[in-house]
Design a protein around this motif. Structure first.
Motif, PDB file in Angstrom:
ATOM      1  N   LEU A 158      44.006  33.525  45.805  1.00 51.88           N
ATOM      2  CA  LEU A 158      44.050  34.775  45.919  1.00 51.88           C
ATOM      3  C   LEU A 158      44.704  35.734  45.096  1.00 51.88           C
ATOM      4  O   LEU A 158      44.298  36.790  44.532  1.00 51.88           O
ATOM      5  N   SER A 159      45.947  35.285  44.524  1.00 50.79           N
ATOM      6  CA  SER A 159      46.812  36.047  43.797  1.00 50.79           C
ATOM      7  C   SER A 159      46.233  36.189  42.381  1.00 50.79           C
ATOM      8  O   SER A 159      46.179  37.159  41.642  1.00 50.79           O
ATOM      9  N   ALA A 160      45.658  35.195  41.965  1.00 51.22           N
ATOM     10  CA  ALA A 160      44.845  34.953  40.432  1.00 51.22           C
ATOM     11  C   ALA A 160      43.678  35.958  40.614  1.00 51.22           C
ATOM     12  O   ALA A 160      43.569  36.471  39.465  1.00 51.22           O
ATOM     13  N   LEU A 161      42.890  36.002  41.661  1.00 53.09           N
ATOM     14  CA  LEU A 161      41.664  36.980  41.727  1.00 53.09           C
ATOM     15  C   LEU A 161      42.519  38.351  41.553  1.00 53.09           C
ATOM     16  O   LEU A 161      41.775  39.397  40.957  1.00 53.09           O
ATOM     17  N   GLY A 162      43.018  38.810  42.678  1.00 50.29           N
ATOM     18  CA  GLY A 162      43.710  39.959  42.892  1.00 50.29           C
ATOM     19  C   GLY A 162      44.336  40.651  41.676  1.00 50.29           C
ATOM     20  O   GLY A 162      44.140  41.870  41.641  1.00 50.29           O
ATOM     21  N   PHE A 177      35.680  42.198  46.461  1.00 53.58           N
ATOM     22  CA  PHE A 177      36.433  40.877  47.111  1.00 53.58           C
ATOM     23  C   PHE A 177      37.418  41.177  48.368  1.00 53.58           C
ATOM     24  O   PHE A 177      37.174  40.348  49.373  1.00 53.58           O
ATOM     25  N   LEU A 178      38.128  42.409  48.134  1.00 53.61           N
ATOM     26  CA  LEU A 178      38.877  42.666  49.384  1.00 53.61           C
ATOM     27  C   LEU A 178      38.178  43.222  50.619  1.00 53.61           C
ATOM     28  O   LEU A 178      38.726  42.557  51.689  1.00 53.61           O
ATOM     29  N   PHE A 179      37.048  43.812  50.388  1.00 51.29           N
ATOM     30  CA  PHE A 179      36.439  44.245  51.570  1.00 51.29           C
ATOM     31  C   PHE A 179      35.820  43.058  52.384  1.00 51.29           C
ATOM     32  O   PHE A 179      35.800  42.951  53.508  1.00 51.29           O
ATOM     33  N   MET A 180      35.188  42.197  51.486  1.00 49.12           N
ATOM     34  CA  MET A 180      34.668  41.069  52.225  1.00 49.12           C
ATOM     35  C   MET A 180      35.530  39.960  52.740  1.00 49.12           C
ATOM     36  O   MET A 180      35.425  39.366  53.744  1.00 49.12           O
ATOM     37  N   THR A 202      43.004  29.594  32.165  1.00 48.17           N
ATOM     38  CA  THR A 202      43.527  29.671  33.313  1.00 48.17           C
ATOM     39  C   THR A 202      42.772  30.085  34.701  1.00 48.17           C
ATOM     40  O   THR A 202      43.017  29.510  35.533  1.00 48.17           O
ATOM     41  N   MET A 203      41.940  30.938  34.320  1.00 48.85           N
ATOM     42  CA  MET A 203      40.892  31.332  35.402  1.00 48.85           C
ATOM     43  C   MET A 203      40.049  30.018  35.705  1.00 48.85           C
ATOM     44  O   MET A 203      39.539  29.742  36.963  1.00 48.85           O
ATOM     45  N   ILE A 204      39.576  29.039  34.805  1.00 55.77           N
ATOM     46  CA  ILE A 204      39.136  28.058  35.102  1.00 55.77           C
ATOM     47  C   ILE A 204      39.935  27.019  35.652  1.00 55.77           C
ATOM     48  O   ILE A 204      39.300  26.177  36.826  1.00 55.77           O
ATOM     49  N   ALA A 205      40.886  26.941  35.292  1.00 58.86           N
ATOM     50  CA  ALA A 205      41.841  25.956  35.869  1.00 58.86           C
ATOM     51  C   ALA A 205      42.103  26.257  37.436  1.00 58.86           C
ATOM     52  O   ALA A 205      42.319  25.337  38.169  1.00 58.86           O
TER      53      ALA A 205
END
Length: 411
Positions: free
Chosen positions: A246-250, A275-278, A385-388
């Motif tokens: 969640l932290s990575a996406l946010g 993302f946050l709304f859903m 990093t996003m892939i990992a």
């Protein structure tokens, strides 16, 4: 006579443990929204403070770190103490402390006064969360998953309000605009005084019920087996993994879509809002689903259902990413409130401690994870990093080891 009658009437109202007190749940959920919207003012103010005070990114990072550490790490401590000595009026007191902090934030002339104000806000939040979760548990009756969802979705909605706070209040008014949130805090204090009164009467009923229990049953409730401890470790570990993702996406997905898809800053915020709304929708739905199909089932499907979408996200186009992010938010956050209830039922009688541990300490570690992810991005690049980190939801396989809901009831 009037006061005695009032206590007796409220006492009878709270005596039915199977009845779900929706009025209490919606009020405490609304107060959770108010509390977390106050917290969201702090990161929303970062662009304002960076310009008006010339703060460095290191200083802004220290402000965020202070807020997360005080509000998160203190929660298990508050929960542990309130399990031993419940203090119903800690709820309005906590928001009153936050009111002092938000007032100081609006008027702070320097970095160090901002830091001191943030400590007050974090402390107020640390007091509120475990006790608010306990109120939701006590008002749940037989629908604990739904109750915790109502409570948690309020907080998620408040946390998601940062973009609106920035656009509507802080950009036109600047730092002094934070003063408006003293009204928010004062409103929460008023509602929480009502909640504290109900909480007090509920404790009377619980104490009377405890008198009917034998000393042997009390001993059996305080015995914690190795299997229980192992299950709790797994739950906390799953929350760590979810929090890191969640932290990575946010924190970093906006940079990813700007770099990969050429989105503007404003366009990148739309992805996070979806993302946050859903995620808020998923938080609300997860509790009723757990009441119907079981808590372990929801925890398992939440993470494993997210796993293929997480692996797909770095490779989809800018339009498809909206839909993939929406599904990730819905699925991943469906287990948010469920893990809290699972931990509370895993160790009965430790409602505050378990709430503080699952929500507070775990998310505090998630904040530390954000720092680690930032270092990985600096070292290996954003795309790598996003892939990992997309592999993190696969850790949901550990949920297979958790005791079933039936075994949880036997505990």
């Amino acid at each position: 006579m009037g006061a005695t009658t009032l206590i007796k009437n409220n006492h009878h109202k709270v005596k039915d443990d199977t009845k779900t007190m929706y009025n209490i749940l919606f009020i405490i959920g609304f107060c959770h929204l108010l509390n977390d919207s106050i917290q969201s003012v702090i990161p929303a103010m970062f662009p304002i403070l960076e310009k008006s005070m010339g703060l460095t990114f290191t200083q802004l990072g220290l402000i965020a770190f202070t807020l997360n550490m005080v509000s998160s790490v203190m929660q298990p401590v508050v929960g542990w103490y309130s399990d031993k000595r419940p203090v119903p009026y800690a709820l309005p007191i906590g928001l009153a402390i936050s009111l002092i902090g938000i007032l100081g934030l609006a008027l702070a002339p320097s970095f160090y006064t901002i830091l001191a104000s943030v400590v007050f806000i974090g402390l107020g939040s640390a007091i509120f969360h475990p006790e608010g979760s306990r109120v939701a548990f006590m008002a749940a009756g037989s629908r604990r998953g739904l109750a915790q969802s109502i409570y948690q979705v309020g907080g998620n909605t408040g946390s998601a309000s940062a973009p609106l706070i920035t656009a509507l209040i802080l950009v036109p008014m600047g730092q002094i605009g934070a003063m408006w949130f003293t009204i928010t805090a004062a409103l929460a204090v008023i509602f929480l005084i009502y909640i504290a009164n109900w909480y007090t009467y509920r404790l009377i009923a619980i104490k009377e019920s405890d008198r009917n229990k034998t000393s042997s049953s009390k001993k059996s409730q305080t015995t914690i087996s190795k299997k229980t401890i192992m299950a709790l470790v797994i739950i906390v570990f799953l929350i760590f993994a979810r929090s890191w993702y969640l932290s990575a996406l946010g924190n970093f997905y906006t940079f990813y879509v700007i770099e990969k898809h050429g989105a503007s800053i404003a366009q990148s915020q739309v992805y996070i809002f979806i993302f946050l709304f859903m995620g808020a929708v998923g938080t609300f739905l997860g509790g009723p689903l757990a009441d119907r199909f079981g808590k372990r089932t929801v925890i398992l499907l939440s993470l494993l259902g997210t796993a293929p979408l997480a692996l797909l996200l770095p490779f989809v186009g800018p339009i498809s990413a909206y839909f993939v992010l929406a599904l990730i938010g819905l699925l991943l956050m469906s287990s948010f409130s469920v893990t809290v209830v699972y931990a509370q039922e895993l160790i009965p009688g430790k409602i505050g401690t378990m709430s503080g541990l699952t929500v507070g300490l775990a998310f505090g570690m998630g904040a530390i994870g954000a720092v680690a992810l930032g270092s990985l991005i600096d070292s290996y690049g954003l795309t790598s990093t996003m892939i990992a980190i997309a592999f993190l939801p696969l850790l949901g396989l550990l949920a297979f080891v958790l005791p079933s809901d039936q075994k949880l009831k036997e505990v």
